[in-house]
Design an enzyme around this catalytic site. Sequence first.
Site, mmCIF file in Angstrom:
data_model
loop_
_atom_site.group_PDB
_atom_site.id
_atom_site.type_symbol
_atom_site.label_atom_id
_atom_site.label_comp_id
_atom_site.label_asym_id
_atom_site.label_seq_id
_atom_site.Cartn_x
_atom_site.Cartn_y
_atom_site.Cartn_z
ATOM 1 N N GLY A 34 -35.350 4.491 16.771
ATOM 2 C CA GLY A 34 -35.438 3.840 15.538
ATOM 3 C C GLY A 34 -34.263 4.316 14.739
ATOM 4 O O GLY A 34 -33.558 5.538 15.348
ATOM 5 N N SER A 49 -27.098 8.968 16.185
ATOM 6 C CA SER A 49 -27.602 8.796 17.507
ATOM 7 C C SER A 49 -28.284 10.195 18.121
ATOM 8 O O SER A 49 -27.367 11.031 17.898
ATOM 9 C CB SER A 49 -26.671 8.481 18.484
ATOM 10 O OG SER A 49 -27.079 7.755 19.431
ATOM 11 N N GLY A 50 -29.503 10.130 18.756
ATOM 12 C CA GLY A 50 -30.023 11.325 19.624
ATOM 13 C C GLY A 50 -30.421 12.323 18.957
ATOM 14 O O GLY A 50 -30.707 13.364 19.683
ATOM 15 N N SER A 88 -26.642 4.081 17.746
ATOM 16 C CA SER A 88 -26.321 3.030 18.641
ATOM 17 C C SER A 88 -26.509 1.662 18.033
ATOM 18 O O SER A 88 -25.720 0.806 18.609
ATOM 19 C CB SER A 88 -27.020 3.089 20.053
ATOM 20 O OG SER A 88 -28.395 3.099 19.924
ATOM 21 N N GLU A 89 -27.559 1.429 17.123
ATOM 22 C CA GLU A 89 -27.827 0.269 16.623
ATOM 23 C C GLU A 89 -26.928 -0.005 15.365
ATOM 24 O O GLU A 89 -27.248 -1.035 14.618
ATOM 25 C CB GLU A 89 -29.038 -0.151 16.285
ATOM 26 C CG GLU A 89 -30.345 -0.047 17.712
ATOM 27 C CD GLU A 89 -29.755 -1.031 18.369
ATOM 28 O OE1 GLU A 89 -29.051 -1.947 18.341
ATOM 29 O OE2 GLU A 89 -30.600 -1.198 19.545
ATOM 30 N N HIS A 107 -35.179 0.127 11.036
ATOM 31 C CA HIS A 107 -35.269 -0.498 12.581
ATOM 32 C C HIS A 107 -36.372 0.664 13.048
ATOM 33 O O HIS A 107 -36.224 1.775 13.251
ATOM 34 C CB HIS A 107 -34.075 -0.517 13.225
ATOM 35 C CG HIS A 107 -34.303 -0.704 15.080
ATOM 36 N ND1 HIS A 107 -35.117 -1.790 15.151
ATOM 37 C CD2 HIS A 107 -33.694 0.152 16.047
ATOM 38 C CE1 HIS A 107 -35.189 -1.396 16.777
ATOM 39 N NE2 HIS A 107 -34.430 -0.614 16.996
HETATM 40 ZN ZN LIG Z 1 -33.986 0.340 19.108
#
Ligand SMILES: [Zn+2]
Length: 236
Positions: A34, A49-50, A88-89, A107
């Site tokens: 998320g 990210s990550g 990444s989103e 998200h």
């Molecule tokens: Zn996702």
Amino acid sequence: MYRPGSDELQAARAQLVSYGARLLDDGLAVGSAGNISVRLGDLVAITPSGISYAEMRPEDICLVTAGGTEPGGGTEPGGAQNRETPSSETPMHLAIYAATKAGAVVHTHSPEVIALSAARQELPAIHYAITGLGGPVRVAPYVRFGSDGLAAAAVRALDGRSAVILRNHGAVTYGRDLAQAYDRALLLEWLARTYRLALCYGDPAILSAAELDEVTAEARRRGYGERRAGHQPGQP
Ligand SMILES: [Zn+2]
């Protein structure tokens, strides 16, 4: 062009870290899954990210422009280089900001909506509180994570809504600020759970469009919208 000051930036970074921890506590995501963001004028602050929410620090929060690039130069408050890679989103968050007046986007990878997405085309009106999301919530078709196609599918399914469920993936909500976007994520998960419980009894009754319109009108009559300047159901 509006760029946030350093105090505003610092507050947004701290708020994103704090709400990231809540994603875990509330069971809306696990590990680093998320992502959440807030709009700051022409910039968007977004989780990296990550990095697990448990370990995330304010300085890990990334800044991107509406075009998805890093803000340039070190002479402006938003100009510092990102220490981490933006979520990444990020394309999906930016597409939602471009298509709506959202001030924040959440998200989630929450289990109830993912389970529903694998079996249904939409989350129906099992409870009148769904008017807070603009009505029955659509399930957007499956498209690979991080793709422009997913961003486009999410925006399409958000039409007239402040929430969308992503098939075999998760959900996205938005609001005028992070508190509202996050409350909507919790409401969406609660509605999906409630619907699943109702299915245990057989074929549950679903509220009609007219019944939902009546709820929206009554909420407006009672001035529920007045605390939200310019608020329309389904809009932040
Ligand atoms: Zn996702």
